[in-house]
Design an enzyme around this catalytic site. Sequence first.
Site, PDB file in Angstrom:
ATOM      1  N   ARG A  72       0.836  -1.193   0.000  1.00  0.00           N
ATOM      2  CA  ARG A  72       0.000   0.000   0.000  1.00  0.00           C
ATOM      3  C   ARG A  72       0.874   1.248   0.000  1.00  0.00           C
ATOM      4  NH1 ARG A  72      -4.049  -0.893   4.803  1.00  0.00           N
ATOM      5  NH2 ARG A  72      -4.661   1.219   4.245  1.00  0.00           N
ATOM      6  N   VAL A 109      -4.843   7.163   5.490  1.00  0.00           N
ATOM      7  CA  VAL A 109      -3.504   7.037   6.097  1.00  0.00           C
ATOM      8  C   VAL A 109      -2.408   7.436   5.097  1.00  0.00           C
ATOM      9  CG1 VAL A 109      -4.259   5.274   7.742  1.00  0.00           C
ATOM     10  CG2 VAL A 109      -3.425   4.559   5.485  1.00  0.00           C
ATOM     11  N   HIS A 125      -6.828   7.755  11.950  1.00  0.00           N
ATOM     12  CA  HIS A 125      -6.299   6.394  11.934  1.00  0.00           C
ATOM     13  C   HIS A 125      -4.804   6.350  11.672  1.00  0.00           C
ATOM     14  CE1 HIS A 125     -10.651   5.103  10.775  1.00  0.00           C
ATOM     15  NE2 HIS A 125     -10.511   5.322  12.065  1.00  0.00           N
ATOM     16  N   CYS A 133       8.848   1.178  16.375  1.00  0.00           N
ATOM     17  CA  CYS A 133       9.483  -0.064  16.859  1.00  0.00           C
ATOM     18  C   CYS A 133       8.673  -0.619  18.032  1.00  0.00           C
ATOM     19  CB  CYS A 133      10.916   0.250  17.322  1.00  0.00           C
ATOM     20  SG  CYS A 133      11.702  -1.166  18.104  1.00  0.00           S
ATOM     21  N   CYS A 136      11.500  -0.645  21.252  1.00  0.00           N
ATOM     22  CA  CYS A 136      11.954   0.592  21.948  1.00  0.00           C
ATOM     23  C   CYS A 136      10.982   1.749  21.722  1.00  0.00           C
ATOM     24  CB  CYS A 136      13.353   0.982  21.452  1.00  0.00           C
ATOM     25  SG  CYS A 136      13.360   1.609  19.759  1.00  0.00           S
ATOM     26  N   CYS A 154      14.178  -2.159  13.419  1.00  0.00           N
ATOM     27  CA  CYS A 154      14.678  -0.933  14.076  1.00  0.00           C
ATOM     28  C   CYS A 154      16.172  -1.128  14.327  1.00  0.00           C
ATOM     29  CB  CYS A 154      13.929  -0.781  15.399  1.00  0.00           C
ATOM     30  SG  CYS A 154      14.580   0.479  16.502  1.00  0.00           S
ATOM     31  N   ASN A 219     -20.737  10.688  -2.366  1.00  0.00           N
ATOM     32  CA  ASN A 219     -20.290   9.310  -2.530  1.00  0.00           C
ATOM     33  C   ASN A 219     -20.766   8.828  -3.901  1.00  0.00           C
ATOM     34  OD1 ASN A 219     -19.839   6.437  -2.171  1.00  0.00           O
ATOM     35  ND2 ASN A 219     -19.715   6.864   0.021  1.00  0.00           N
ATOM     36  N   ALA A 237     -15.905  12.310  -5.944  1.00  0.00           N
ATOM     37  CA  ALA A 237     -15.407  13.441  -5.147  1.00  0.00           C
ATOM     38  C   ALA A 237     -14.535  14.356  -6.003  1.00  0.00           C
ATOM     39  CB  ALA A 237     -14.616  12.902  -3.953  1.00  0.00           C
TER      40      ALA A 237
HETATM   41  C1  BV8 Z   1     -11.952   1.661  18.473  1.00  0.00           C
HETATM   42  C2  BV8 Z   1      -6.047   2.147   9.536  1.00  0.00           C
HETATM   43  C3  BV8 Z   1     -12.109   1.526  20.824  1.00  0.00           C
HETATM   44  C4  BV8 Z   1      -5.488   0.802   9.195  1.00  0.00           C
HETATM   45  C5  BV8 Z   1      -8.436   1.722   9.868  1.00  0.00           C
HETATM   46  C6  BV8 Z   1     -19.134  -1.039  17.213  1.00  0.00           C
HETATM   47  C7  BV8 Z   1     -19.650  -2.152  16.566  1.00  0.00           C
HETATM   48  C8  BV8 Z   1     -18.800  -3.093  15.964  1.00  0.00           C
HETATM   49  C9  BV8 Z   1     -17.417  -2.920  15.984  1.00  0.00           C
HETATM   50  C10 BV8 Z   1     -16.944  -1.803  16.617  1.00  0.00           C
HETATM   51  C11 BV8 Z   1     -17.781  -0.873  17.239  1.00  0.00           C
HETATM   52  N1  BV8 Z   1     -16.987   0.094  17.790  1.00  0.00           N
HETATM   53  C12 BV8 Z   1     -15.699  -0.203  17.544  1.00  0.00           C
HETATM   54  C13 BV8 Z   1     -15.656  -1.359  16.829  1.00  0.00           C
HETATM   55  C14 BV8 Z   1     -14.502  -2.048  16.322  1.00  0.00           C
HETATM   56  C15 BV8 Z   1     -13.974  -1.409  15.047  1.00  0.00           C
HETATM   57  C16 BV8 Z   1     -15.002  -1.238  13.954  1.00  0.00           C
HETATM   58  O1  BV8 Z   1     -15.468  -0.132  13.705  1.00  0.00           O
HETATM   59  N2  BV8 Z   1     -15.317  -2.292  13.253  1.00  0.00           N
HETATM   60  C17 BV8 Z   1     -16.189  -2.155  12.108  1.00  0.00           C
HETATM   61  C18 BV8 Z   1     -15.737  -3.092  11.012  1.00  0.00           C
HETATM   62  C19 BV8 Z   1     -17.619  -2.348  12.542  1.00  0.00           C
HETATM   63  N3  BV8 Z   1     -13.415  -0.117  15.359  1.00  0.00           N
HETATM   64  C20 BV8 Z   1     -12.200  -0.067  15.932  1.00  0.00           C
HETATM   65  O2  BV8 Z   1     -11.604  -1.054  16.308  1.00  0.00           O
HETATM   66  C21 BV8 Z   1     -11.607   1.311  16.121  1.00  0.00           C
HETATM   67  N4  BV8 Z   1     -11.117   1.432  17.467  1.00  0.00           N
HETATM   68  O3  BV8 Z   1     -13.141   1.746  18.329  1.00  0.00           O
HETATM   69  O4  BV8 Z   1     -11.311   1.770  19.699  1.00  0.00           O
HETATM   70  C22 BV8 Z   1     -12.035   0.036  21.001  1.00  0.00           C
HETATM   71  C23 BV8 Z   1     -10.895  -0.485  21.553  1.00  0.00           C
HETATM   72  C24 BV8 Z   1     -10.848  -1.861  21.779  1.00  0.00           C
HETATM   73  C25 BV8 Z   1     -11.919  -2.696  21.397  1.00  0.00           C
HETATM   74  C26 BV8 Z   1     -13.046  -2.143  20.779  1.00  0.00           C
HETATM   75  C27 BV8 Z   1     -13.125  -0.766  20.581  1.00  0.00           C
HETATM   76  C28 BV8 Z   1     -10.414   1.496  15.198  1.00  0.00           C
HETATM   77  C29 BV8 Z   1     -10.890   1.576  13.770  1.00  0.00           C
HETATM   78  C30 BV8 Z   1      -9.716   2.015  12.863  1.00  0.00           C
HETATM   79  C31 BV8 Z   1      -9.292   0.859  11.995  1.00  0.00           C
HETATM   80  N5  BV8 Z   1      -8.236   1.321  11.086  1.00  0.00           N
HETATM   81  N6  BV8 Z   1      -7.446   2.198   9.095  1.00  0.00           N
HETATM   82  C32 BV8 Z   1      -5.364   0.629   7.714  1.00  0.00           C
HETATM   83  O5  BV8 Z   1      -5.669   1.559   6.933  1.00  0.00           O
HETATM   84  O6  BV8 Z   1      -4.955  -0.485   7.330  1.00  0.00           O
HETATM   85  S1  BV8 Z   1      -9.986   1.666   9.241  1.00  0.00           S
HETATM   86  C33 BV8 Z   1      -9.878   1.586   7.550  1.00  0.00           C
HETATM   87  O7  BV8 Z   1     -11.131   1.155   7.091  1.00  0.00           O
HETATM   88  C34 BV8 Z   1      -9.671   2.896   6.876  1.00  0.00           C
HETATM   89  O8  BV8 Z   1      -8.815   3.765   7.551  1.00  0.00           O
HETATM   90  C35 BV8 Z   1     -11.041   3.478   6.812  1.00  0.00           C
HETATM   91  O9  BV8 Z   1     -11.319   4.224   7.936  1.00  0.00           O
HETATM   92  C36 BV8 Z   1     -11.897   2.269   6.888  1.00  0.00           C
HETATM   93  C37 BV8 Z   1     -12.583   2.085   5.572  1.00  0.00           C
HETATM   94  O10 BV8 Z   1     -13.531   3.025   5.568  1.00  0.00           O
HETATM   95  P1  BV8 Z   1     -13.646   4.039   4.339  1.00  0.00           P
HETATM   96  O11 BV8 Z   1     -12.596   5.064   4.451  1.00  0.00           O
HETATM   97  O12 BV8 Z   1     -15.056   4.456   4.339  1.00  0.00           O
HETATM   98  O13 BV8 Z   1     -13.297   3.208   3.045  1.00  0.00           O
HETATM   99  P2  BV8 Z   1     -14.187   2.093   2.335  1.00  0.00           P
HETATM  100  O14 BV8 Z   1     -13.323   1.395   1.370  1.00  0.00           O
HETATM  101  O15 BV8 Z   1     -14.931   1.316   3.372  1.00  0.00           O
HETATM  102  O16 BV8 Z   1     -15.301   2.946   1.540  1.00  0.00           O
HETATM  103  C38 BV8 Z   1     -14.913   3.809   0.503  1.00  0.00           C
HETATM  104  C39 BV8 Z   1     -16.136   4.629   0.178  1.00  0.00           C
HETATM  105  O17 BV8 Z   1     -15.790   5.566  -0.838  1.00  0.00           O
HETATM  106  C40 BV8 Z   1     -17.273   3.790  -0.370  1.00  0.00           C
HETATM  107  O18 BV8 Z   1     -18.486   4.201   0.234  1.00  0.00           O
HETATM  108  C41 BV8 Z   1     -17.278   4.123  -1.867  1.00  0.00           C
HETATM  109  O19 BV8 Z   1     -18.579   4.078  -2.418  1.00  0.00           O
HETATM  110  C42 BV8 Z   1     -16.766   5.519  -1.869  1.00  0.00           C
HETATM  111  N7  BV8 Z   1     -16.054   5.936  -3.078  1.00  0.00           N
HETATM  112  C43 BV8 Z   1     -15.224   5.190  -3.854  1.00  0.00           C
HETATM  113  N8  BV8 Z   1     -14.716   5.967  -4.849  1.00  0.00           N
HETATM  114  C44 BV8 Z   1     -15.225   7.218  -4.672  1.00  0.00           C
HETATM  115  C45 BV8 Z   1     -16.075   7.205  -3.551  1.00  0.00           C
HETATM  116  N9  BV8 Z   1     -16.726   8.299  -3.126  1.00  0.00           N
HETATM  117  C46 BV8 Z   1     -16.540   9.447  -3.825  1.00  0.00           C
HETATM  118  N10 BV8 Z   1     -15.738   9.546  -4.904  1.00  0.00           N
HETATM  119  C47 BV8 Z   1     -15.076   8.449  -5.358  1.00  0.00           C
HETATM  120  N11 BV8 Z   1     -14.286   8.564  -6.449  1.00  0.00           N
HETATM  121 ZN    ZN Z   2      13.769  -0.164  18.467  1.00  0.00          ZN
END
Ligand code: BV8
Ligand code: ZN
Length: 251
Positions: A72, A109, A125, A133, A136, A154, A219, A237
């Site tokens: 990525r 990101v 995010h 690391c 450390c 590291c 969207n 967008a």
């Molecule tokens: C947390 C970094 C507290 C890594 C990412 C409640 C219920 C169930 C689960 C949970 C809940 N609360 C929390 C959770 C757990 C989880 C979660 O949300 N799970 C989901 C699956 C339900 N959340 C977490 O764990 C978060 N932490 O809540 O902390 C906690 C602590 C401990 C235990 C529990 C809770 C942390 C979430 C962050 C994860 N990291 N990214 C990496 O990038 O690898 S998330 C990652 O996916 C991306 O960063 C992004 O945020 C997400 C994807 O979302 P989108 O950005 O919307 O992208 P996607 O592909 O889905 O959609 C693209 C959209 O664009 C589409 O709609 C498409 O139609 C549109 N599109 C496409 N092209 C265009 C367009 N629109 C316009 N123009 C275009 N050209």
């Molecule tokens: Zn280190």
Amino acid sequence: MSTLIPDALIASLKTSQALVVLTGAGVSAESGIPTFRDAMEGLWAKYDPAQLATPEAFERDPETVTRWYDWRREKCAVAKPNPAHLALAELQRAVEKEGRSFTLITQNVDRLHQAAGSRSVIELHGTLWVWRCIRCCQEREERQVPFAQYPPKCACGGNLRPGVIWFGESLPEEALNKTYQALEECDLFFAIGTSAVVQPAASFLHVARQHNAKTVEINVASTPVSRLVDWSILGHAGETLPELVRRAYAA
Ligand code: BV8
Ligand code: ZN
């Protein structure tokens, strides 16, 4: 293609005192960066991204996880800000020049918003350009692609992990505090290019609505919030945002 943007939205954009924009992977799609759901081309077809983006996956298989992030990172290294990123940077300048507030919150990101000139971007995010690391905890920006080995090491010998927030990890406190403060004061909220699934980012539109903000979604497809917003704009967008800025602030 000229997307239909209501005059009422343009009027609201020109009078809003506190604009908040939340972006997702869809804003970077037109820069050639696969969105999260379709970030699984070729080699990665057999993995579920939400399974790779977890501390457990890194613990279990740091080589595969860091290869995925480096794959990525290589796509991000050749990606340029697209008209959507540039329009948001221009909008921030225009709004702030009139003494009104503008807050950009991103789930992405790739740091393309910053490359386009957006300032004070709230990175919910983290970013795949910073690696940390696990031994450390030293953190540094890694712009050299690709890594020479997986997992990258590291100087202390510890494994490096990407500086992103994985599923199951808490979001940065400062980013969340700034976000909730902006949502409290917000009178116009945009959700752009996000599937509105990942929490807590997916809840921000609801928080904005609770504070009587007008809400807009841009969207290419409908999402769980499309029926809740004041204006749901179906379009890319990279086409919609430049048109919005031109109509509101045509020089
Ligand atoms: C947390 C970094 C507290 C890594 C990412 C409640 C219920 C169930 C689960 C949970 C809940 N609360 C929390 C959770 C757990 C989880 C979660 O949300 N799970 C989901 C699956 C339900 N959340 C977490 O764990 C978060 N932490 O809540 O902390 C906690 C602590 C401990 C235990 C529990 C809770 C942390 C979430 C962050 C994860 N990291 N990214 C990496 O990038 O690898 S998330 C990652 O996916 C991306 O960063 C992004 O945020 C997400 C994807 O979302 P989108 O950005 O919307 O992208 P996607 O592909 O889905 O959609 C693209 C959209 O664009 C589409 O709609 C498409 O139609 C549109 N599109 C496409 N092209 C265009 C367009 N629109 C316009 N123009 C275009 N050209
Ligand atoms: Zn280190």
